[in-house]
Design an enzyme around this catalytic site. Structure first.
Site, PDB file in Angstrom:
ATOM      1  N   LYS A   1       0.841  -1.217   0.000  1.00 13.30           N
ATOM      2  CA  LYS A   1       0.000   0.000   0.000  1.00 13.30           C
ATOM      3  C   LYS A   1       0.872   1.262   0.000  1.00 13.30           C
ATOM      4  CE  LYS A   1      -3.469   2.900   0.899  1.00 13.30           C
ATOM      5  NZ  LYS A   1      -4.494   3.228  -0.108  1.00 13.30           N
TER       6      LYS A   1
ATOM      7  N   CYS B   1      -2.452  10.358  -5.783  1.00 13.72           N
ATOM      8  CA  CYS B   1      -3.551  10.023  -4.876  1.00 13.72           C
ATOM      9  C   CYS B   1      -4.609  11.121  -4.945  1.00 13.72           C
ATOM     10  CB  CYS B   1      -3.063   9.875  -3.439  1.00 13.72           C
ATOM     11  SG  CYS B   1      -4.458   9.586  -2.330  1.00 13.72           S
TER      12      CYS B   1
HETATM   13  C1  DHB Z   1      -5.513   6.387  -2.206  1.00 14.90           C
HETATM   14  C2  DHB Z   1      -6.072   6.365  -3.440  1.00 14.90           C
HETATM   15  C3  DHB Z   1      -5.249   6.413  -4.526  1.00 14.90           C
HETATM   16  O1  DHB Z   1      -5.753   6.378  -5.787  1.00 14.90           O
HETATM   17  C4  DHB Z   1      -3.881   6.481  -4.361  1.00 14.90           C
HETATM   18  O2  DHB Z   1      -3.087   6.532  -5.426  1.00 14.90           O
HETATM   19  C5  DHB Z   1      -3.330   6.480  -3.130  1.00 14.90           C
HETATM   20  C6  DHB Z   1      -4.174   6.429  -2.032  1.00 14.90           C
HETATM   21  C7  DHB Z   1      -6.378   6.348  -1.024  1.00 14.90           C
HETATM   22  O3  DHB Z   1      -7.402   7.030  -1.017  1.00 14.90           O
HETATM   23  O4  DHB Z   1      -5.997   5.694  -0.047  1.00 14.90           O
END
Ligand code: DHB
Length: 318
Positions: A49, A132
């Site tokens: 993640k 993000c």
């Molecule tokens: C999240 C969503 C994304 O598209 C990303 O690249 C990183 C984090 C999120 O909301 O956690």
């Protein structure tokens, strides 16, 4: 069926992947249990993640919605913080497949700090996430080319590992050209495209409600909704970069044929987000089998053989 036996293995920046199909950052990869489950599955890699310096609980629930056409999320970067992930890397490596770290620093210097730690921890590759869409008050860096350039220059200084860049979707040729110049001039090694399409809205007409709670109900669109945009982004970058940078295609991979389309468009591997969340890590067994079959049917011995083999549609004058 053609009488070849296709491999589904691939190589990116000298790193060998047992399958060209693995998780996209953010899908079932937040907890250490999630990451071990990816290790035990048929996923071709373990992508951790996208991390921040500190632990984050993420946005309020509900923050994920899926329907027959795709998904909408506003997760808000829930993650354990890079230190927990870096400490787990040696154990994750025991699964015998590449481990890829993803970073999205909130503060100045955070990405550099995290990349240095991941380098030391022994990950195989890193992904700098410039895209993000779900952090209130924080724009997507990937739409600011000067800021992206500065960030990637700084990141390049602190890691010798293969460094990829996770990009938001682009929609105009000038955007692709601007970002392609940033990628080549800052020494990026690979491209990950696309992240979700930001600020999308899904409405439940029965209840007259938004389907997710955070950020005014707006979130990042993924899955089937975004596949054509993802394929267009993979193809545009492959064309503009002249095939020089490997591309991990993300967006709408729910079947082996979807993965095959990404390869034809120019990808070397594919990331799976929505389908992994919907089906769990067993999705990789199905996708690997389906990709193997479609490669064999089309006479390609491995994913690399299909890369960029997309044909033009012959046209005739109107
Ligand atoms: C999240 C969503 C994304 O598209 C990303 O690249 C990183 C984090 C999120 O909301 O956690």
């Amino acid at each position: 069926m053609a009488d070849i036996e296709a491999s589904i293995a691939t190589e990116i920046c000298g790193v060998k992947f047992p399958s060209a199909v693995f998780n996209a950052a953010g899908a079932k990869d937040v907890s250490l249990e999630d990451l071990d489950a990816l290790g035990q599955s048929e996923a071709g890699a373990i992508v951790i993640k996208t991390a921040t310096k500190e632990f984050r609980a993420g946005n309020d629930l509900p923050r994920w919605h899926a329907d027959g056409s795709g998904s909408l999320n506003s997760m808000g970067l829930p993650n354990l913080g890079y230190e927990r992930y870096a400490a787990a890397v040696p154990r994750l490596k025991e699964h015998g497949k590449p481990v890829i770290a993803s970073v999205s620093g909130i503060g100045e210097g955070d990405n550099e700090l995290m990349l240095a730690a991941y380098d030391k921890a022994g990950v195989d590759m890193v992904e700098v996430n410039l895209s993000c869409p779900n952090i209130a008050g924080k724009g997507q860096l990937g739409y600011d080319y000067a800021a992206s350039r500065k960030m990637l220059e700084n990141c390049r200084r602190v890691t010798k590992l293969p460094m990829g860049v996770k990009l938001p979707p682009y929609f105009d040729r000038s955007q692709f050209e601007e970002m392609a110049a940033v990628l080549t001039e800052t020494g990026a090694d690979f491209v990950v495209t696309i992240n979700s399409i930001g600020n999308a809205l899904v409405i439940d007409p029965e209840t007259e409600e938004k389907v997710i709670a955070p950020n005014g109900g707006l979130g990042g669109l993924g899955g089937g909704y975004v596949k054509p945009t993802a394929l267009g982004n993979v193809h545009m970058f492959d064309q503009i970069l002249g095939g020089k940078l490997p591309i991990i295609g993300v967006g709408g991979v729910a079947a082996g044929t979807d993965a095959f389309e990404h390869l034809l468009a120019g990808a070397s591997a594919v990331g799976v987000g929505t389908a992994l969340v919907n089906e769990g890590p067993a999705v990789f067994m199905r996708l690997n089998a389906e990709l193997r079959t479609v490669l064999e049917e089309h006479g390609y011995a491995e994913p690399a053989a299909a890369r960029g083999k997309l044909k033009d549609k012959p046209g005739t004058s109107a």
